[in-house]
Design an enzyme around this catalytic site. Sequence first.
Site, PDB file in Angstrom:
ATOM      1  N   LYS A  37     -29.778 -17.143 -43.380  1.00 52.67           N
ATOM      2  CA  LYS A  37     -30.228 -16.814 -42.372  1.00 52.67           C
ATOM      3  C   LYS A  37     -31.035 -15.463 -42.733  1.00 52.67           C
ATOM      4  O   LYS A  37     -32.294 -15.400 -42.014  1.00 52.67           O
ATOM      5  CB  LYS A  37     -29.162 -16.240 -41.360  1.00 52.67           C
ATOM      6  CG  LYS A  37     -29.656 -15.459 -40.302  1.00 52.67           C
ATOM      7  CD  LYS A  37     -28.435 -14.746 -39.323  1.00 52.67           C
ATOM      8  CE  LYS A  37     -27.629 -16.044 -38.873  1.00 52.67           C
ATOM      9  NZ  LYS A  37     -26.595 -15.555 -37.839  1.00 52.67           N
ATOM     10  N   GLY A 256     -18.985 -20.623 -18.759  1.00 49.43           N
ATOM     11  CA  GLY A 256     -18.864 -20.769 -20.192  1.00 49.43           C
ATOM     12  C   GLY A 256     -19.728 -19.763 -20.817  1.00 49.43           C
ATOM     13  O   GLY A 256     -20.028 -18.699 -20.400  1.00 49.43           O
ATOM     14  N   CYS A 259     -19.451 -15.154 -23.977  1.00 52.71           N
ATOM     15  CA  CYS A 259     -18.868 -14.108 -23.372  1.00 52.71           C
ATOM     16  C   CYS A 259     -17.690 -14.465 -22.300  1.00 52.71           C
ATOM     17  O   CYS A 259     -16.755 -13.695 -22.394  1.00 52.71           O
ATOM     18  CB  CYS A 259     -19.929 -13.277 -22.758  1.00 52.71           C
ATOM     19  SG  CYS A 259     -21.149 -12.716 -24.019  1.00 52.71           S
TER      20      CYS A 259
END
Length: 448
Positions: A37, A256, A259
Amino acid sequence: MGAKVAVIGAGYVGLTTAACLSSLGHKVVCADVDQEKVDALRRGEATIREPGICELVVDGLASRRLEFVLGASAAAAGADIVILCVPTPMGATGAADLRALESVVTELRELLPPGCVVVNKSTVPVGTAARVAGLIDRADVAVVSNPEFLREGFAVHDFLNPDRIVVGSSDRDPAPARRVAELYGKLDTAVLVTDSASAEMIKYASNCYLATRLSFVNTVAELCEYLDASIDDVTAGMGYDGRIGDAFLRPGPGWGGSCLPKDTFALLRTAESAGSDFALLRAAIETNVKQQELVVGKVRKAVGGDLAGARIGLLGLTFKAGTDDLRDSPALAVARRLAAEGAELSGYDPSVHAPVAGVTDDVRITGTAYHAANGAAAIVLLTEWPEFRDLDWARIADRLGGSSVIDTRNLLDPPTVTRTGLAYQGIGRPDSAGTPLSRTADMVGQVG
């Protein structure tokens, strides 16, 4: 001159925070534990699907106001402010799992420069700022709460155009809180400076209210089906009331994402630990599970009452349109329930191009919506990608083995679907929903 900021974590919140703060003139070093990443971000390749994020990363790198490094320690050296954006997932009991946060704090404790301010931006239970301050145990380092209010798919917009900035500090000295608030000085918005416990509670209370509102509208939609009323008209009428507004009044297959599920459970556990019975929040969670069951019931009925061996096409797998996030997706929750009853599932999502081990195991991923429809007894729209409105429904009808379309997001125009000979079902819409929808359009036109 901008501040020197270290952002720990390059996920949705961390990368957005780092890129946006650099665009506001601060010198930002963003750290992550994933070497691939970090390497991709150094090349200017955004690692999340968010409008505007790639441009901000490229601009930040070009201006040398943004840098990506491996490991928290490399980022914290020389920082004026260290912002923690690490995952706080739901643990086995429903409470937030703070191990990643505590690990980073322990790693940085001795490395933090004197006078540095540590900022909790991760969503954390009430009392975490005090807990972090205790772990750091340094009089020369302040801990401040600064919760994020970013919507996936709109994160850059929300960061640069916030409804409010919330900063909480338990220190008697208000200077650390002011320093954090000054990071956003170029943004024209309200700034609320409060104590850290209140700041932490604001985040949970906001998300849990939105979840409760969604559960409420899903229940109203169910009632509309019993009474032959139109949820489209009902929510339009509600939305004109200034006390209510129209946000979060769209029914669906349940809520959903990364959070709402974890935050509702976390606040429920916090309430229980404090000796408070948060019955309303518990009911909202239970209603959300029931909503997934209701969707499965619609599909079961559409294929004749038995899902065993039934081929079902799914449109949409992410938890919402505009993102590639599959975490706690209601679409996948419905898929699991369908698969548990023996259904054979094919699914298409514009941002899911290959199977994700342990996540999409119940679904055969296809390259187009039309492939997902091949031979299916029913097709179920689960995520509100706008492109699904423009599908060639006659082509879908030719490919389906059955004739049922279940639109759990009320995204489609029912007459467009039914003109092809398909049977349409929405959420809270009469089966022949054309008339109520036309009434809504007429009403809006007259008011406008």
